[in-house]
Design a protein around this motif. Structure first.
Motif, short mmCIF file in Angstrom:
data_model
loop_
_atom_site.label_atom_id
_atom_site.label_comp_id
_atom_site.label_asym_id
_atom_site.label_seq_id
_atom_site.Cartn_x
_atom_site.Cartn_y
_atom_site.Cartn_z
N ALA A 84 0.85 -1.20 0.00
CA ALA A 84 0.00 0.00 0.00
C ALA A 84 0.88 1.24 0.00
N LEU A 164 2.21 8.59 9.48
CA LEU A 164 2.18 9.13 8.13
C LEU A 164 3.00 10.43 8.11
N GLU A 165 3.16 11.00 6.92
CA GLU A 165 4.07 12.14 6.75
C GLU A 165 3.38 13.46 7.05
N VAL A 181 4.51 7.05 -1.80
CA VAL A 181 5.23 6.87 -0.56
C VAL A 181 4.66 5.68 0.21
N GLY A 182 5.57 4.82 0.69
CA GLY A 182 5.15 3.64 1.46
C GLY A 182 6.20 3.33 2.51
N ILE A 219 -5.46 12.90 6.70
CA ILE A 219 -5.71 11.66 5.95
C ILE A 219 -6.77 10.86 6.71
N1 HPA Z 1 2.39 7.26 3.54
C1 HPA Z 1 3.22 6.24 3.83
N2 HPA Z 1 2.85 4.97 3.71
C2 HPA Z 1 1.61 4.71 3.26
C3 HPA Z 1 0.71 5.75 2.94
C4 HPA Z 1 1.13 7.10 3.09
O1 HPA Z 1 0.39 8.05 2.83
N3 HPA Z 1 -0.45 5.14 2.55
C5 HPA Z 1 -0.24 3.81 2.61
N4 HPA Z 1 1.00 3.54 3.05
#
Ligand code: HPA
Length: 252
Positions: A84, A164-165, A181-182, A219
């Motif tokens: 993902a 998350l970022e 991005v993952g 998000i």
């Molecule tokens: N960022 C990082 N990893 C992820 C994201 C994301 O937005 N969505 C799924 N894996």
């Protein structure tokens, strides 16, 4: 045999007709869980849930070295890593499938190499093209046969997680040339290369990255799993066709 590593949204492969499960021990410790063996349309497949069967292992705690070492012991022709990602590039909308062509590694503190001993000669690997062109071609072919749209190329930013970022981090990744991005793409890809395995990633865009698309303010985490669940139906369709075309010996 074809190996599938399932990521978030894919803790099991429901199209797999299971024959048995096996625990594999490695000099690097325990893999994420037992390996599930079986067939898809009569073709041999081994499946590993990267985050564990109950999705309990966070990205930075995955024993990537054990997972890839154990897979190598099974001599798979190809490893397809389902992962993902968040979409940074504008056209990478939630639900999009994409086979990245490049990766930039922003992870840290992970066991990222097998060439770690001070007793052996220093060993480098070529990583210009981080993914196997053969495995990628097979994936595209399977997607075509399955009538599923899959985007080509793109740069995968592998980040540490599990958070998350920030929006600013995504802006920086974009300036670096990253499209998605993952959290699990590295060191998995590099370890597969160190062991000479054919490895490619099938990325599933689960959400717009932070600050992008409809996620300007935040998000919506719950929606990620809804998107992934839907997209995994298409991923399974591709895997079913992949099993078929990989078994066609003229195309391996
Ligand atoms: N960022 C990082 N990893 C992820 C994201 C994301 O937005 N969505 C799924 N894996």
């Amino acid at each position: 045999m074809l190996a599938i590593i399932g990521g978030s949204g894919m803790t099991q492969l429901s199209c797999l007709k299971i024959s048995h499960r096996r625990v594999i021990r490695t000099p690097y410790g325990e893999p994420s869980g037992p390996f599930t063996f079986g067939t898809v349309n009569g073709h041999d497949i081994v499946f590993l849930a990267r985050h564990g069967h109950g999705h309990t292992i966070p990205p930075h705690r995955i024993n990537y070295r054990a997972n890839i070492w154990a897979l190598r012991s099974l001599s798979p022709e190809h490893i397809v890593a389902v992962a993902a990602v968040g979409g940074i590039r504008e056209d990478l909308t939630p639900g999009t499938l994409i086979i990245p062509g490049q990766v930039i590694d922003y992870t840290y503190g992970r066991d990222f190499t097998y060439f770690d001993s001070s007793e052996d000669p220093v060993t480098h690997i070529d990583f210009t093209d981080p993914y196997s062109s053969v495995t990628r071609m097979q994936l595209f072919r399977a997607a075509r046969l399955a009538d599923e749209a899959v985007m080509d190329s793109g740069v995968y930013a592998a980040v540490q997680g599990p958070r998350l970022e920030t929006a600013a981090e995504i802006n920086r990744l974009e300036r670096d040339g990253c499209d998605m991005v993952g959290m699990t793409g590295m060191p998995e890809a590099a370890l597969a290369r160190e062991l000479g395995l054919n490895y490619a990633t099938l990325a599933v865009v689960a959400n717009y990255a932070a600050g992008r698309g409809t996620n300007v303010a935040a998000i919506p985490l719950k929606e990620i799993y809804v998107v992934l669940e839907k997209a995994m139906v298409r991923v399974r369709n591709i895997i079913e066709h992949l099993a078929k075309c990989y078994d066609d010996k003229t195309n391996t």
